[in-house]
Structure formats: C-alpha cells, structure tokens
Design an enzyme around this catalytic site. Structure first.
Site, PDB file in Angstrom:
ATOM      1  N   SER A 129       0.818  -1.213   0.000  1.00  0.00           N
ATOM      2  CA  SER A 129       0.000   0.000   0.000  1.00  0.00           C
ATOM      3  C   SER A 129       0.853   1.265   0.000  1.00  0.00           C
ATOM      4  O   SER A 129       2.022   1.258   0.396  1.00  0.00           O
ATOM      5  CB  SER A 129      -0.908   0.012   1.231  1.00  0.00           C
ATOM      6  OG  SER A 129      -1.612  -1.199   1.333  1.00  0.00           O
TER       7      SER A 129
HETATM    8  N1  SAH Z   1      -0.834  -5.051   3.920  1.00  0.00           N
HETATM    9  C1  SAH Z   1      -0.073  -5.336   2.712  1.00  0.00           C
HETATM   10  C2  SAH Z   1      -0.790  -4.892   1.445  1.00  0.00           C
HETATM   11  C3  SAH Z   1      -1.580  -5.987   1.012  1.00  0.00           C
HETATM   12  S1  SAH Z   1      -2.357  -6.043  -0.543  1.00  0.00           S
HETATM   13  C4  SAH Z   1       1.302  -4.727   2.762  1.00  0.00           C
HETATM   14  O1  SAH Z   1       1.595  -3.972   3.700  1.00  0.00           O
HETATM   15  O2  SAH Z   1       2.102  -5.024   1.884  1.00  0.00           O
HETATM   16  C5  SAH Z   1      -3.702  -7.079  -0.009  1.00  0.00           C
HETATM   17  C6  SAH Z   1      -3.324  -8.487   0.323  1.00  0.00           C
HETATM   18  O3  SAH Z   1      -4.517  -9.120   0.788  1.00  0.00           O
HETATM   19  C7  SAH Z   1      -2.846  -9.298  -0.869  1.00  0.00           C
HETATM   20  O4  SAH Z   1      -1.601  -9.842  -0.582  1.00  0.00           O
HETATM   21  C8  SAH Z   1      -3.915 -10.376  -1.028  1.00  0.00           C
HETATM   22  O5  SAH Z   1      -3.407 -11.630  -1.447  1.00  0.00           O
HETATM   23  C9  SAH Z   1      -4.472 -10.461   0.385  1.00  0.00           C
HETATM   24  N2  SAH Z   1      -5.818 -11.032   0.483  1.00  0.00           N
HETATM   25  C10 SAH Z   1      -6.890 -10.823  -0.316  1.00  0.00           C
HETATM   26  N3  SAH Z   1      -7.950 -11.537   0.133  1.00  0.00           N
HETATM   27  C11 SAH Z   1      -7.527 -12.195   1.248  1.00  0.00           C
HETATM   28  C12 SAH Z   1      -8.154 -13.102   2.150  1.00  0.00           C
HETATM   29  N4  SAH Z   1      -9.427 -13.469   2.023  1.00  0.00           N
HETATM   30  N5  SAH Z   1      -7.434 -13.581   3.181  1.00  0.00           N
HETATM   31  C13 SAH Z   1      -6.131 -13.220   3.340  1.00  0.00           C
HETATM   32  N6  SAH Z   1      -5.481 -12.381   2.522  1.00  0.00           N
HETATM   33  C14 SAH Z   1      -6.170 -11.876   1.480  1.00  0.00           C
END
Ligand code: SAH
Length: 232
Positions: free
Chosen positions: A73
């Site tokens: 993000s």
């Molecule tokens: N917080 C992260 C940004 C994440 S992007 C950082 O600091 O880098 C969002 C993430 O959520 C992705 O990696 C995606 O695979 C994950 N995601 C999406 N749906 C999900 C679910 N149901 N359970 C766990 N992770 C999920």
C-alpha cells in the site's frame, strides 16, 4: 568506489535514508499527526519489503507491485489507517492481507502482538523471512482466508483489513472486543469491484450492543478474495 570514496551501496543507503525523512515530513504535512505512527514509519525500512528496481522507489508515496499480482500500500494510506486504528502498546491486532508484510511491521512497532493472515503462501513466506531478518519478533503470521478472521486468537483489540471487502465484514467485526476498532476498505456500490473500483475506507467501533460506523477516505485496494490461493 565513486570519486567521493564512498561505495555505491552506502550512497544508495544514504539516499534511501534521506528519501525516508522527506516522506515522513510529507506525511506530517498531509495531516498525519500521531508522533508514534510517524516514528513507526521511520523505524521500518520499506525498501526491505519491495524487490528489484522498486527498491529505489521505496519512499515514493505510492503503492508498488509485489509478487502474486498484489501491491504494497501507499505509505500515506498505511500511516492514515494506522492512525485511525488508535493502537495502544498492550493491544493485540489482527491484520487481514499480509502482502509484503510492511503494514504488519509498522503495527508491530506500536502494539504487543500482530496476527497477520494472507491467502498466498509465497507472499506469506517472504513476509515471514523479512520479519526474521529485521528482528520483528511480535508478529504471528499464517496462510488462510482472512475473511474468516482468526477465531483461535479472537477477540482482538483492533482489526485492519488491507484488501477491499464487498461489504463490512461482520464475521471480522464479531472478533473485536467491546470498544474495539476495525478499519476496512469497502466497495462503494456493494459489488465486488474486482478491478479496483470505487471503495471507501470505513472505521467501525464495536459497542456492547452494536457498532458505530464512520466513513473516512476514498481508497483503492486489491479485492478481498475468498479462500486460500492455489499456487503452482
Ligand atoms: N498489507 C499489505 C498490502 C496488502 S495487498 C502490505 O503492507 O504489503 C492485499 C493483500 O490481501 C494481498 O496480498 C492479497 O493476497 C491479500 N488477500 C486478499 N484476500 C484475502 C483473504 N481473504 N485472506 C487473506 N489475505 C487476502
């Protein structure tokens, strides 16, 4: 070696350090006021959470691509969500969507323990390696469907969701303590955007007999997807 006698590596490191200070100053100008949040951003090396040529852009204030088609993000959004979460040092925090691990690492500076859950094993393994290298020992990470929360560890003081949900995820809200806060991006039209359509950031505060919901910023996150990812 360059003419100045410094190795290229150390020059690059100094440049990143200067970029980081500029970023923290910009975050403050943009309204991030909580000094604890700003110093957490200062303590976590964002360059360790991206790869290849993106390292140079580590302190640009935008989202960057990571493995598995996901994103780390934008720093402003990380700082803003963290501030709105009002994390205290004795708290137990759940993050849904580990991704690179950066947001979890920032939270880990501010609370007792972070539980973070990711549906891609590849991403989770990389994030765990980073936590080990950086010595962030108060993060527990697992592969799973974060939409279901982490019932074995519930209730949580705080929950942060870093992928956009089609609507406010009640299964997660139910894993909050009374008085607990959840910050989550939600699709505006109630339909899962998929292609990163319109979303708003929502803050939910749980009460004895219900919850208070506030709408914060418009945001853009990758979608929350059900189930654990199949990887080849
Ligand atoms: N917080 C992260 C940004 C994440 S992007 C950082 O600091 O880098 C969002 C993430 O959520 C992705 O990696 C995606 O695979 C994950 N995601 C999406 N749906 C999900 C679910 N149901 N359970 C766990 N992770 C999920």
């Amino acid at each position: 070696m360059t003419a100045g006698g410094k190795s290229e590596g150390s020059e690059a490191a100094e440049e990143l350090e200067a970029d980081k200070i500029r970023l923290v100053m910009a975050l403050r100008r943009q309204g991030i006021r909580d000094g604890r949040v700003l110093s957490a951003i200062e303590r976590v090396p964002r360059e360790a959470f991206v790869t290849g040529s993106f390292v140079e852009q580590a302190y640009d204030d935008h989202a960057l691509p990571i493995e598995c088609g996901q994103t780390i993000s934008q720093p402003y959004v990380v700082a803003y969500m963290t501030e709105k979460l009002e994390v205290g040092e004795r708290m137990k925090v759940l993050e849904v969507g580990t991704g690179s691990g950066y947001q979890a690492a920032v939270l880990a500076q501010l609370c007792r323990r972070v539980y973070t859950i990711e549906r891609y094993r590849t991403l989770l393994n990389d994030a765990v390696k980073r936590f080990e290298i950086l010595g962030f020992h108060n993060i527990t990470a697992q592969v799973g469907d974060g939409g279901k929360g982490w019932p074995e560890q519930a209730p949580f003081d705080r929950i942060i969701v870093t992928a956009a949900a089609p609507e406010i995820p009640l299964e997660l809200a139910n894993q909050l303590k009374v008085g607990g806060i959840m910050v989550v991006p939600v699709d505006v039209d109630g339909e899962q955007g998929g292609q990163m359509g319109g979303q708003k950031l929502v803050r939910l505060t749980r009460h004895e007999d219900g919850a208070n919901v506030e709408e914060l910023l418009p945001v853009r996150f990758v979608p929350l997807v059900e189930g654990v990812a199949r990887e080849s």
